[in-house]
Motif scaffolding. Structure first.
Motif, mmCIF file in Angstrom:
data_model
loop_
_atom_site.group_PDB
_atom_site.id
_atom_site.type_symbol
_atom_site.label_atom_id
_atom_site.label_comp_id
_atom_site.label_asym_id
_atom_site.label_seq_id
_atom_site.Cartn_x
_atom_site.Cartn_y
_atom_site.Cartn_z
ATOM 1 N N TYR A 26 15.601 -3.316 30.908
ATOM 2 C CA TYR A 26 15.338 -4.750 30.807
ATOM 3 C C TYR A 26 14.208 -5.128 31.763
ATOM 4 O O TYR A 26 14.353 -4.966 32.976
ATOM 5 N N CYS A 28 12.283 -7.701 33.763
ATOM 6 C CA CYS A 28 12.530 -9.035 34.321
ATOM 7 C C CYS A 28 11.346 -9.459 35.177
ATOM 8 O O CYS A 28 10.942 -8.731 36.088
ATOM 9 N N THR A 49 19.892 -13.757 35.694
ATOM 10 C CA THR A 49 18.738 -13.856 34.788
ATOM 11 C C THR A 49 18.694 -15.161 34.009
ATOM 12 O O THR A 49 19.704 -15.851 33.827
ATOM 13 N N LEU A 51 16.818 -16.316 30.307
ATOM 14 C CA LEU A 51 16.084 -15.868 29.125
ATOM 15 C C LEU A 51 15.280 -17.026 28.560
ATOM 16 O O LEU A 51 15.838 -18.058 28.182
ATOM 17 N N ASP A 59 11.068 -13.802 27.114
ATOM 18 C CA ASP A 59 10.884 -13.259 28.461
ATOM 19 C C ASP A 59 12.158 -13.436 29.280
ATOM 20 O O ASP A 59 12.826 -14.473 29.209
ATOM 21 N N LEU A 60 12.442 -12.428 30.082
ATOM 22 C CA LEU A 60 13.620 -12.455 30.951
ATOM 23 C C LEU A 60 13.150 -12.596 32.402
ATOM 24 O O LEU A 60 12.251 -11.880 32.842
#
Length: 200
Positions: A26, A28, A49, A51, A59-60
């Motif tokens: 993932y 980030c 997080t 999102l 986009d995270l």
């Protein structure tokens, strides 16, 4: 929505990190404050997080502390403040610093963040000043002190005088907020100056 990720830290660069969870990496985007507090590559990490879903991208955004995530969500609720601007603000300031600047109306301090001009800084303060108390900040004592600085005309005048002497709005508000609001403006200024001399 992805609320958090926990896994092995496999990559970092200037503004993002990759956390592998169950064989999936993932990516980030992170603030500099989060980046500096990450463990070494290969170690386990947990990030809160957010999102962001747009027409052209998903986009995270990852944050080491829940307070930073809450501050990010709050500032990006302001019209004209996107995710990149939110990251810039929280890379320049900690969540508690940002909260303090907004609560005290110190829009000048916010312009230190990349891409934040005077008009946008004023809009952020105007829209969020009454909302920052909802943040899960550990600095509620400081926020209460800033609130006390606007208790009456004496405290307001004292803040203005200290700003004229060269202190920032947030420094002045915090120092005045720690004084007895029933004192005269002159006495409040004297006490606040003593507090400022001790480094608050």
């Amino acid at each position: 929505m992805i609320a958090s990720v926990r896994g092995q830290l496999i990559y970092t660069d200037n503004n993002c990190t990759v956390v592998e969870c169950g064989g999936v990496g993932y990516k980030c985007f992170v603030t500099k404050n989060t980046l500096y507090n990450l463990p070494p590559k290969g170690d386990e990490v947990m990030l809160y997080t957010f999102l962001s879903v747009r027409e052209d991208a998903m986009d995270l955004y990852g944050f080491k502390e829940i307070e930073e995530l809450e501050a990010f969500k709050l500032v990006t609720s302001v019209n004209g403040v996107g995710a990149k601007m939110g990251l810039a603000l929280l890379s320049e300031f900690t969540a508690s610093q940002l909260t303090l600047y907004i609560a005290s109306g110190d829009h000048k301090a916010l312009t230190a963040a990349s891409g934040v001009g005077p008009k946008l800084a004023q809009r952020i303060v105007l829209e969020l000043r009454d909302k920052v108390g909802s943040l899960q900040s550990g600095d509620t004592i400081e926020l209460k002190a800033v609130g006390n600085a606007t208790a009456n005309s004496n405290t307001k005048e004292a803040v203005t005088a200290l700003v004229t002497l060269g202190y920032t709005q947030s420094e002045a508000s915090l120092a005045v907020g720690k004084c007895d609001p029933t004192l005269s403006t002159e006495e409040i200024i004297k006490q606040a100056l003593k507090t400022l001399a001790r480094g608050i």
